[in-house]
Design a protein around this motif. Structure first.
Motif, PDB file in Angstrom:
ATOM      1  N   THR A  29      -7.337 -10.964  27.537  1.00  0.00           N
ATOM      2  CA  THR A  29      -7.029 -11.250  26.127  1.00  0.00           C
ATOM      3  C   THR A  29      -8.323 -11.345  25.362  1.00  0.00           C
ATOM      4  OG1 THR A  29      -6.751 -13.502  26.811  1.00  0.00           O
ATOM      5  CG2 THR A  29      -4.758 -12.259  26.323  1.00  0.00           C
ATOM      6  N   ALA A 121      -2.948  -4.449  17.685  1.00  0.00           N
ATOM      7  CA  ALA A 121      -1.754  -4.841  18.420  1.00  0.00           C
ATOM      8  C   ALA A 121      -1.217  -6.190  17.964  1.00  0.00           C
ATOM      9  CB  ALA A 121      -2.056  -4.875  19.913  1.00  0.00           C
ATOM     10  N   LEU A 122      -2.113  -7.137  17.765  1.00  0.00           N
ATOM     11  CA  LEU A 122      -1.657  -8.499  17.500  1.00  0.00           C
ATOM     12  C   LEU A 122      -2.062  -9.003  16.128  1.00  0.00           C
ATOM     13  CD1 LEU A 122      -2.572 -10.094  20.922  1.00  0.00           C
ATOM     14  CD2 LEU A 122      -0.337  -9.378  20.143  1.00  0.00           C
ATOM     15  N   LEU A 124      -4.960  -9.900  15.199  1.00  0.00           N
ATOM     16  CA  LEU A 124      -5.912 -11.010  15.296  1.00  0.00           C
ATOM     17  C   LEU A 124      -7.097 -10.704  14.386  1.00  0.00           C
ATOM     18  CD1 LEU A 124      -5.984 -11.671  19.158  1.00  0.00           C
ATOM     19  CD2 LEU A 124      -4.750 -12.938  17.411  1.00  0.00           C
TER      20      LEU A 124
ATOM     21  N   VAL B  35       5.793   2.299  17.034  1.00  0.00           N
ATOM     22  CA  VAL B  35       6.096   0.882  16.867  1.00  0.00           C
ATOM     23  C   VAL B  35       5.573   0.377  15.516  1.00  0.00           C
ATOM     24  CG1 VAL B  35       4.755  -1.119  17.624  1.00  0.00           C
ATOM     25  CG2 VAL B  35       6.542  -0.246  19.064  1.00  0.00           C
ATOM     26  N   PHE B  36       4.482   0.993  15.066  1.00  0.00           N
ATOM     27  CA  PHE B  36       3.879   0.557  13.810  1.00  0.00           C
ATOM     28  C   PHE B  36       4.649   0.996  12.567  1.00  0.00           C
ATOM     29  CE2 PHE B  36       0.394   0.274  16.771  1.00  0.00           C
ATOM     30  CZ  PHE B  36      -0.057  -0.998  16.486  1.00  0.00           C
ATOM     31  N   ILE B  75       0.206 -15.813  24.642  1.00  0.00           N
ATOM     32  CA  ILE B  75      -0.449 -14.948  23.639  1.00  0.00           C
ATOM     33  C   ILE B  75       0.511 -14.754  22.466  1.00  0.00           C
ATOM     34  CG2 ILE B  75      -1.682 -12.781  23.237  1.00  0.00           C
ATOM     35  CD1 ILE B  75      -1.788 -12.323  26.183  1.00  0.00           C
ATOM     36  N   PHE B  78       0.640 -17.921  20.459  1.00  0.00           N
ATOM     37  CA  PHE B  78      -0.613 -18.049  19.710  1.00  0.00           C
ATOM     38  C   PHE B  78      -0.593 -17.134  18.482  1.00  0.00           C
ATOM     39  CE2 PHE B  78      -4.948 -16.304  19.105  1.00  0.00           C
ATOM     40  CZ  PHE B  78      -5.603 -17.469  18.740  1.00  0.00           C
ATOM     41  N   THR B  79      -0.196 -15.869  18.700  1.00  0.00           N
ATOM     42  CA  THR B  79      -0.143 -14.908  17.598  1.00  0.00           C
ATOM     43  C   THR B  79       0.840 -15.386  16.537  1.00  0.00           C
ATOM     44  OG1 THR B  79      -0.319 -13.284  19.352  1.00  0.00           O
ATOM     45  CG2 THR B  79      -0.001 -12.440  17.149  1.00  0.00           C
ATOM     46  N   MET B  82      -0.550 -18.326  14.647  1.00  0.00           N
ATOM     47  CA  MET B  82      -1.650 -17.939  13.789  1.00  0.00           C
ATOM     48  C   MET B  82      -1.164 -17.313  12.485  1.00  0.00           C
ATOM     49  SD  MET B  82      -4.868 -15.695  14.758  1.00  0.00           S
ATOM     50  CE  MET B  82      -4.158 -14.414  13.774  1.00  0.00           C
ATOM     51  N   HIS B  83      -0.147 -16.451  12.625  1.00  0.00           N
ATOM     52  CA  HIS B  83       0.360 -15.824  11.406  1.00  0.00           C
ATOM     53  C   HIS B  83       1.119 -16.806  10.534  1.00  0.00           C
ATOM     54  CE1 HIS B  83      -0.588 -12.059  13.487  1.00  0.00           C
ATOM     55  NE2 HIS B  83      -0.879 -11.702  12.254  1.00  0.00           N
ATOM     56  N   GLN B 108       6.150 -12.580   9.070  1.00  0.00           N
ATOM     57  CA  GLN B 108       5.041 -11.827   9.658  1.00  0.00           C
ATOM     58  C   GLN B 108       4.872 -12.200  11.130  1.00  0.00           C
ATOM     59  OE1 GLN B 108       3.511  -9.648   7.957  1.00  0.00           O
ATOM     60  NE2 GLN B 108       1.406  -9.373   8.656  1.00  0.00           N
ATOM     61  N   ILE B 112       5.337  -9.510  14.182  1.00  0.00           N
ATOM     62  CA  ILE B 112       4.218  -9.091  15.028  1.00  0.00           C
ATOM     63  C   ILE B 112       4.443  -9.504  16.483  1.00  0.00           C
ATOM     64  CG2 ILE B 112       1.736  -9.428  15.440  1.00  0.00           C
ATOM     65  CD1 ILE B 112       1.410  -9.065  12.447  1.00  0.00           C
ATOM     66  N   ARG B 115       6.965  -7.020  17.815  1.00  0.00           N
ATOM     67  CA  ARG B 115       6.334  -5.722  18.062  1.00  0.00           C
ATOM     68  C   ARG B 115       5.570  -5.754  19.380  1.00  0.00           C
ATOM     69  NH1 ARG B 115       2.436  -4.180  13.422  1.00  0.00           N
ATOM     70  NH2 ARG B 115       0.794  -5.141  14.646  1.00  0.00           N
ATOM     71  N   PHE B 116       4.846  -6.840  19.571  1.00  0.00           N
ATOM     72  CA  PHE B 116       4.093  -7.026  20.799  1.00  0.00           C
ATOM     73  C   PHE B 116       5.039  -7.040  22.001  1.00  0.00           C
ATOM     74  CE2 PHE B 116       1.665 -10.155  23.564  1.00  0.00           C
ATOM     75  CZ  PHE B 116       0.788  -9.202  23.998  1.00  0.00           C
ATOM     76  N   PHE B 119       6.387  -3.467  22.807  1.00  0.00           N
ATOM     77  CA  PHE B 119       5.571  -2.508  23.557  1.00  0.00           C
ATOM     78  C   PHE B 119       5.180  -3.001  24.942  1.00  0.00           C
ATOM     79  CE2 PHE B 119       1.398  -4.070  22.887  1.00  0.00           C
ATOM     80  CZ  PHE B 119       1.109  -4.200  21.543  1.00  0.00           C
TER      81      PHE B 119
END
Lengths: 163, 264
Positions: A29, A121-122, A124, B35-36, B75, B78-79, B82-83, B108, B112, B115-116, B119
């Motif tokens: 990561t 991807a994320l 960040l 995916v985007f 992860i 966390f993502t 964060m958003h 958001q 995200i 999406r993560f 994939f």
């Protein structure tokens, strides 16, 4: 490419996977401490290790990376770019220690590719991710340099692939 | 060494298992790109439905898929967080002192993370339904045209097969070395940095010397049998492209068009 180079690189890729699996702290990561990264230093001993390292990265990401396809493209891309850069610099630098220092810097700098991947991807934040990823890479590679030199003194990396 | 599961391949005979690995690789690469395209509820719903349909067709037990997702949970969390905390769009959902959560941030965050997840699922599906050796064959075949630009495609595929063949052998060897060194007092799991570095050297020196010896022996064996790769060499495993593979490619193209039309 002769049979010896092919075989040696294939087995080197296997070594990369084994090291990734057995000495596996945390990686993949934004902060990466993958012990197998120290094998990137092999390139400074002989250019012929190029494919083995790249293949090792490819397979390690294929088997173990949670980011999957992204790590395959970006991780392999980063290794290829960094290794080619080091190979180009090696023409002008002959000293092994200086080469390893340069290799460490090149790999640390090119972590922006991984940061870019994580941004895509994320989503960040790019700079922060680059900083953390680069810090992890720098520590691993810097600590790895004396380790690889220690191994080289006994395993003779420069000649092992030539025989 | 049977306990070691390399990759996450689950043997099976589903439609997805029997597909040409080339088709699967192309679809996964394509999927990671499209995916985007999804950027609203409807497009994400369609993408999720498509992914789960493929998972269902593969007949891989859900528990295997979920096991593969475990390492990424934090992860994703966390993502998401964060958003939620960083995005300042839309109306305020919740406020506590200087702490504000916006509707846009939650949306958001969900998109995200989803999406993560998607994939990861599609890549997991590839590794669950395709053996590493099939992937090697597919890569060799797909990158074949690069031979014209002097990329050693065949040699790379051979290296990959050799690597796959030797991973279990070297694993066993490494465990043996670790035990032998531990018996001599080496501590692989603790101690100060200097000691740990020495421990790694004591493991890697025999591992490298042993590996180079193996490589040497294998190379001699291959040369003695007159190994010649590339041109004119026949294959034991042949890849066959079937109509179902074409269907898969067409379906992902249709998915891309639908996503493109419905995105906001």
């Amino acid at each position: 490419m002769n049979v010896r180079t092919i075989v040696a690189n294939g087995i080197l890729a296997a070594v990369y996977i084994v090291v990734t699996m057995l000495i596996q702290p945390f990686g993949f990561t934004n902060v990466q401490f993958r012990v197998s990264e120290i094998l990137n230093h092999l390139i400074v001993f002989n250019k012929k290790y190029f494919f083995g390292i790249v293949l090792g990265v490819f397979l390690a990401n294929f088997f173990f990376s949670p980011l999957g396809m992204y790590d395959l493209i970006f991780g392999v891309g980063q290794s290829v770019i960094a290794l080619l850069t080091t190979m180009a610099l090696m023409r002008y630098v002959k000293n092994i220690w200086v080469r390893m220092a340069l290799n460490t810097i090149v790999f640390t700098f090119t972590m922006f590719i991984i940061a870019w991947e994580l941004k895509l991807a994320l989503d960040l934040p790019f700079l922060l991710t680059w900083l953390t990823a680069a810090a992890g890479e720098f520590i691993t590679m810097a600590v790895g340099a004396p380790i690889m030199y220690g191994i080289h003194r006994r395993a003779r990396f420069d000649q092992s692939i030539e025989r | 060494m049977n306990k070691m599961m390399l990759g996450r391949y689950v043997p099976g005979n589903s439609m997805i298992h029997r597909m040409d690995p080339r088709a699967k690789l192309i679809v996964v690469f394509f999927y990671v790109g499209i995916v985007f395209l999804a950027n609203n509820g409807l497009t994400y719903a369609i993408l999720t439905a498509f992914t789960f349909a493929l998972l269902f067709l593969s007949q891989v037990p859900l528990s295997f898929v979920l096991k593969g997702l475990k390492p990424i949970l934090w992860i994703m969390l966390f993502t998401f967080l964060m958003h939620v905390f960083m995005t300042k769009e839309g109306y305020v959902l919740y406020q506590l002192g200087t702490f504000t959560i916006y509707e846009g941030g939650v949306k958001q965050g969900i998109f995200i993370s989803l999406r993560f997840l998607l994939f990861i699922l599609i890549t997991t599906l590839l590794t669950l339904s395709t053996t590493p050796i099939e992937v090697t064959d597919a890569v060799e075949s797909l990158f074949g045209p690069l031979k014209r630009f002097r990329v050693p495609v065949h040699e790379l595929a051979l290296m990959m097969s050799i690597a796959l063949r030797f991973i279990p052998t070297l694993m066993e060897e490494t465990e043996k070395i670790m035990k032998a060194q531990a018996a001599r007092g080496v501590d692989f799991y603790g101690g100060p940095l200097g000691e740990r570095m020495k421990a790694i050297v004591s493991l890697l020196v025999p591992l490298f010397i042993h590996s180079f010896k193996r490589a040497e022996e294998l190379a001699i064996a291959m040369e003695a049998r007159g190994y010649r790769g590339g041109e004119g060499r026949t294959k034991y495993r042949l890849l066959t492209w079937k109509w179902i593979d074409t269907c898969l490619l067409v379906s992902i193209l249709i998915l891309a068009v639908i996503l493109f039309l419905l995105r906001s």
